[in-house]
Design a protein around this motif. Sequence first.
Motif, short mmCIF file in Angstrom:
data_model
loop_
_atom_site.label_atom_id
_atom_site.label_comp_id
_atom_site.label_asym_id
_atom_site.label_seq_id
_atom_site.Cartn_x
_atom_site.Cartn_y
_atom_site.Cartn_z
N CYS A 33 39.30 40.10 35.67
CA CYS A 33 38.40 39.65 36.73
C CYS A 33 39.19 39.19 37.95
CB CYS A 33 37.57 38.50 36.17
SG CYS A 33 35.95 38.37 36.86
N ILE A 34 40.25 38.44 37.69
CA ILE A 34 41.07 37.91 38.78
C ILE A 34 41.77 39.06 39.50
CG2 ILE A 34 43.01 36.40 39.34
CD1 ILE A 34 42.27 34.90 36.70
N VAL A 35 42.30 40.00 38.73
CA VAL A 35 43.00 41.13 39.34
C VAL A 35 42.04 41.94 40.21
CG1 VAL A 35 44.13 43.33 38.83
CG2 VAL A 35 44.77 41.29 37.56
N LEU A 36 40.83 42.16 39.70
CA LEU A 36 39.83 42.91 40.49
C LEU A 36 39.50 42.19 41.79
CD1 LEU A 36 37.25 44.32 37.92
CD2 LEU A 36 38.70 45.60 39.52
N ALA A 37 39.29 40.89 41.69
CA ALA A 37 38.97 40.11 42.89
C ALA A 37 40.11 40.16 43.89
CB ALA A 37 38.67 38.66 42.50
N ALA A 38 41.34 40.06 43.38
CA ALA A 38 42.50 40.10 44.27
C ALA A 38 42.61 41.47 44.93
CB ALA A 38 43.76 39.78 43.48
N LEU A 39 42.38 42.53 44.15
CA LEU A 39 42.44 43.90 44.69
C LEU A 39 41.41 44.07 45.81
CD1 LEU A 39 42.84 46.29 41.64
CD2 LEU A 39 44.21 46.30 43.71
N LEU A 40 40.22 43.54 45.54
CA LEU A 40 39.12 43.70 46.48
C LEU A 40 39.38 42.94 47.79
CD1 LEU A 40 36.51 45.27 45.75
CD2 LEU A 40 35.37 43.05 45.69
N CYS A 41 39.77 41.69 47.67
CA CYS A 41 39.97 40.84 48.85
C CYS A 41 41.11 41.36 49.71
CB CYS A 41 40.25 39.40 48.44
SG CYS A 41 38.82 38.57 47.77
N SER A 42 42.27 41.62 49.07
CA SER A 42 43.41 42.07 49.86
C SER A 42 43.17 43.49 50.36
CB SER A 42 44.68 42.00 49.02
OG SER A 42 44.50 42.72 47.83
N GLY A 43 42.44 44.30 49.57
CA GLY A 43 42.13 45.66 49.98
C GLY A 43 41.25 45.68 51.21
N ALA A 44 40.23 44.82 51.23
CA ALA A 44 39.33 44.76 52.38
C ALA A 44 40.10 44.41 53.64
CB ALA A 44 38.23 43.75 52.11
#
Lengths: 124, 524
Positions: B35-46
Motif C-alpha cells: 500500500c505504501i509503495v503504491l501511494a509513493a509511486l502514485l504521488c511521486s509519479g503525478a
Amino acid sequence: MTDDLSAANDLASGSQDLSALAGLFCTDGVESNALATQTGYGTVVASSLSLLGMLGLVKSTIKIALGLEACSNAGLSLDSLRGVYGYRRGEITSEGKIYECYDTKVRWIKVIDQYSPSSIPKQR
Amino acid sequence: MVGVGADWEEGLRAITAFNLGSPRAEKGPFKNGTCIVLAALLCSGATSWSLMVVEYPWTWTKILAMPVLHVCLLITLAIPLLNERQVGRPYHYCKFDAVDFLIRTPGITNYMLEMDDAPVNARSSSRFLQVNMKGGDVIHFQSPHSFVGTPLMRIVAFLVSGLSAVAYLCQYVILKSASNKRSAIWIGIQGFMALMRISYWMSDPKFDDPKTEFAEYAMMNNTSFDGIMTYELVCAVLPNGTAPVKIPVWALNYVFNIPLRHILAQVMGEHPHVPTDAGTEIYVFENVNFERILRNRLGNNEPPTTTEWKLGVWRHSSKPEVTPFLLVSVPFSEIIDNIRVTRWGWMQISHGLKGCRSNIEGEEFSIVEPETILSMRDGRRVTITSYSDSSADKAAGTLQEHPSSYRYLRDRSRDVHDWLKIILERRQALAKNDPQALLPRAVNIYSHRLWIVATNNTIDRKHGIARVGGQILMPSTSEQLWYPQQCLDRLQEYIEEPSSGHVVGDRPSKSATEKRPAHTISSV
C-alpha cells in the motif's frame, strides 16, 4: 483570451522565480514533513506531491545525508530530522520527555568450549 | 523517535519491559508495505509525469525531468520510510527468536555473546533500543539491519538530492517551451496537488497515525531471578565506541547460572588470588556494569558506589570450576626509561581485606592483608607485590605499586565491599517481603516473574479483546516457581500468530468479537 494564456505562461515559467514565495507555503512544510515518520507513512508520502516546494524534499535529503551532528555544526535547523535521527545526546527539549536510548546489537557466535556439551538441546 | 512507555503509573522498579508492539497498529491496511509503495509511486509519479501535458521531444532534458525525477523522488521517500519500517515495528520484530534470545538464560550453551556494529545474521541475533528509566529498562525491538546513517545511505542521499535538483530545473526548461494553454494546465495540476498535500497534512487523518502508544509490554520482574538474565547483562554493557564486546561462553555460563548473591558472597569472601600460570584463563567483564544490574534489581533506590569496580572470572584449563573476583581502579607506577609514571589500572581485591568483615550466609571471613594484586591494564597481566621495590623488578621494567596505592586500594576496596554488603542485605530484605507488592496493576500475570500489560485501547493479540485494567489473573502458587524457560514458553504462546489457534491451557479463550470497555492501565 490570448492575454490570459500568455499571463498563465509567464506565471508557469516564472514560478521558478517565485520559489521564495512558494517557500513560505510549500518548501518549509515539505521539508518538515518529508522525514516526519513519527506522524505516519502518509505524511511522508504526501510530501512528494507537486513540484512546488520540492526543494524542501531536496533539502531534507541533504540533511539526512549530513546527519544530526554535521547539521547542528553547520547551523541548519534540526527539526525536520527528529523523525529519523531523534535527538542528540544531552539535548534538552521543551517537552522534557525524551529519554536516552542505546542502539544495541547482539548476536551469539557458536564456539566450542571444552567443558560444554558439543550440542545444545533445543528447549522450547 | 519511538515511544518507550514513559508514563507507567507504577514506575518500572526492578522491571525490564519488552515492547511487544500492537498487531492492530502495525497491521492496518495503511501500514501495509504494498500500500505504501503504491501511494509513493502514485504521488511521486503525478509530480514527475504531469509535465507530459507539454509536448517535447525525448531528449536528455526530458529523461532527467520525468523518469529520473520519478526515481529520485521514490528513493528520497524510501529513506525515511524504510527507516520507519525497520525501527517502528516492535510487533513485527519481536518474533519469538528475539525474545527468546534476550530472556532465555542460556544454561549450558556453546555460544559466546558479541555486541558490535557488524552486519548480523537475523536468526542468531537481535537489535533493539534500550532505555533506562523509572528504575527499570525498556527494550524496543527493531530490525537487525539498519540503513539510515550508513555510508551507503549518505552517498545515495547526496546523489539523489543533487539529481533531484537538476531534474527540477529540467522541468522548468521544458515548461518554457510549452504553449500558454499547456502551461496553464501544468501549473493548475501542480497547484492542485500542492493544495491536496497541504490539506492532507492539515487534516492529519487518524488511519495514518503510527499508534505507537497502543502497545503491549512483557514485563520481567528482575527481583525473582537468581542468575543474571541475558537482557540484564546486555543492558549493562557500557558503550564502547565501535569495538565489539565479546564475552566467552564459560564466563557467560557462570554469571547466567550461578545466583547473583552467591557470586557476591564469593567475591567478598576469602578466596585465592588469580593464579598467574599459563593454564589460567581470565575474563574481566570490562564493559559490563554489574553495579547497574544490582541497582536495577533493587529498583535503583540505592545510591551508587563512589568507587568504580568490575567483576572478573578465572578458571584453570584443567578444571571446569570458575571463580569470580573483584577489581577496583587504583593508581600505580610504571617505570618507563627510568622515569616513574603514574597510571591507573584495575587491580584485584584478593583474600578479603583487613577490616572488612562479612557475615553473609553465616560466615565470618578472616582478616588477611592483600599480598598480591593483579593488574589488568592494556591486556597485560603482571603480578606485583605490595611494598616491593626490589632492584630486580626495576631492572625488569615491570609494574610497581605506587607508594601510596596500598592504602588507597584498601580504602577503595572497603568502599566497594561496604556497598555490596548493603546490596545483599537489601536483597534479602526484599526477598522476605511479599513479592506481590512489586506487581503493578497488570493484566495477564503469568507468574511473578512475567506479566503482560497493555496500554489503553490495545487489542489483545491472543483473544482480540481490548485489555481491561481491573482484570488481574492471579497466578497459582505453583506458577510462582516458574523458571525463565517457563516464562519464555508462556511468552512464546502469547506472541505467536493467533492463526495457530493455540490457546494457553488454563485461561478460557474469549470470542474475537467480545469487546469490553477499556480501562486505563498505563499511558505511554
